[in-house]
Design an enzyme around this catalytic site. Structure first.
Site: not given
Ligand code: UDP
Ligand code: MN
Length: 346
Positions: A95, A201, A292
């Site tokens: 995503p 990320d 998960e």
């Molecule tokens: N993401 C998305 N839409 C959003 C925020 C996040 O598609 O509004 C995607 C983001 O690019 C990543 C995944 O969802 O691939 C998880 O997001 P994030 O890394 O912010 O989450 P965390 O690591 O805090 O769980």
């Molecule tokens: Mn993340």
């Protein structure tokens, strides 16, 4: 040619052999035409230009593979080292959403994925349409990919002021990736492959993909820098009946009693298993921190998990989070009508 022969004929009309030469030429000409027709009316004739050129490329690649195999054989390199064409494909679902660091994130992932054979990247944008930036990026990536989009409804979007645990992220996008796989393999009863959910990320090592490649059910491994600890990992014990090892629980700082206390980056699922469980997907209504766990609960039992990465003693993936880029001066310049990225993609 014909003109030449007619001229020839006039001058030597009394001789018989020019007639024979003309006859022979006509016969050869005729058969050449027929031959040409045959050679081009191959399998490629029934397909359109686009697929024809793709097929030609495939044939050419197959020839190269054969050639390379014979070279490798002559150096006595074992076949498993180069049998990529036989590997189960890893479908990586990512995503992603538009923000200043997006291209940098995707570039970091691409650089690793290019080192992984038989990898198909399914990139799902959190947007109402595919963006130009991601389209161009993927087109020139050199990777096998599918580009999708799936917007998150406003009420599920994280606000800038929200702490990041407030709402789950990437849920509908991962589901869109799963749906695409279900449609692609609709006709196949037992497709070979592995599915991995790779947020944009994190930091991925090349070894990680070798570990997950031959997943039979669900494989698991440690994830570094997550859940406010150095590493979260499955707890692995010797199987009571001496049949190898099994996962018996989770070593995490937060709620280790969740049935599957792993981060998204810590597991991969066998493709056929995922598709067989027609309801397996992520849920927006999962309790906080259970995204998960709920997903995996629909797929396996704890003792069926396959511990990878040296029985979960190696870290091959890190839940690195990218700092939000500071745009203080950019915003000021934008207001003054002088954005620094005018005419240049960042
Ligand atoms: N993401 C998305 N839409 C959003 C925020 C996040 O598609 O509004 C995607 C983001 O690019 C990543 C995944 O969802 O691939 C998880 O997001 P994030 O890394 O912010 O989450 P965390 O690591 O805090 O769980
Ligand atoms: Mn993340």
């Amino acid at each position: 040619m014909v003109y030449f022969n007619l001229y020839f004929l006039k001058r030597r009309a009394r001789k018989w052999w020019p007639y024979l030469a003309i006859l022979l030429l006509l016969i050869i000409g005729y058969y050449e035409g027929v031959f040409h027709q045959f050679s081009s009316s191959s399998v490629l004739d029934s397909v359109d230009d686009q697929s024809r050129s793709t097929m030609k490329e495939v044939f050419a690649l197959q020839r190269q593979v054969r050639l390379l195999r014979s070279v490798l054989k002559s150096y006595s390199i074992p076949e498993r080292e180069y049998s990529d064409v036989l590997l189960p494909t890893i479908y990586v679902i990512t995503p992603t959403y538009a923000r200043p660091v997006q291209k940098a994130e995707l570039t970091r992932l691409k650089t690793v994925f290019l080192h992984v054979p038989a990898l198909h990247w399914i990139v799902v944008e959190d947007a109402s349409q595919n963006s130009q930036l991601v389209s161009n990026f993927l087109k020139s990536s050199g990777l096998t990919y599918t580009h999708l989009h799936q917007p998150t409804p406003d009420e599920w979007k994280l606000k800038d002021s929200d702490p990041n645990w407030r709402k789950p992220r990437g849920v509908l996008q991962r589901n869109a990736g799963i749906k695409w796989l279900r449609r692609k393999f609709m006709q196949e009863s037992n497709p070979r492959g592995v599915v991995y959910f790779a947020d944009d990320d994190n930091t991925y090592s090349i070894e990680l993909f070798q570990e997950m490649r031959h997943t039979q059910t669900v494989s698991v491994w440690p994830v570094g820098l997550v859940g406010d600890v150095m590493v979260e990992r499955p707890q692995v014990s010797v199987h009571p009946k001496g049949e190898g090892h099994q996962v018996t629980g989770w070593l995490t700082g937060w709620k280790p009693n969740r049935p599957f206390a792993t981060d998204m980056a810590g597991f991969a699922v066998n493709l056929a298993l995922l598709l067989k469980k027609s309801k397996a997907e992520f849920s927006l209504s999962s309790q906080r921190g259970f995204l998960e766990s709920d997903f995996l609960g629909n797929l396996v039992k704890l003792n069926n998990l396959e511990p990878k990465a040296e029985l979960c003693t190696m870290v091959y993936v890190w839940h690195t989070r990218t700092e939000k880029a500071n745009m203080k001066h950019e915003e000021r310049l934008r207001r003054a009508g002088k954005p620094t990225d005018e005419g240049i993609e960042v």
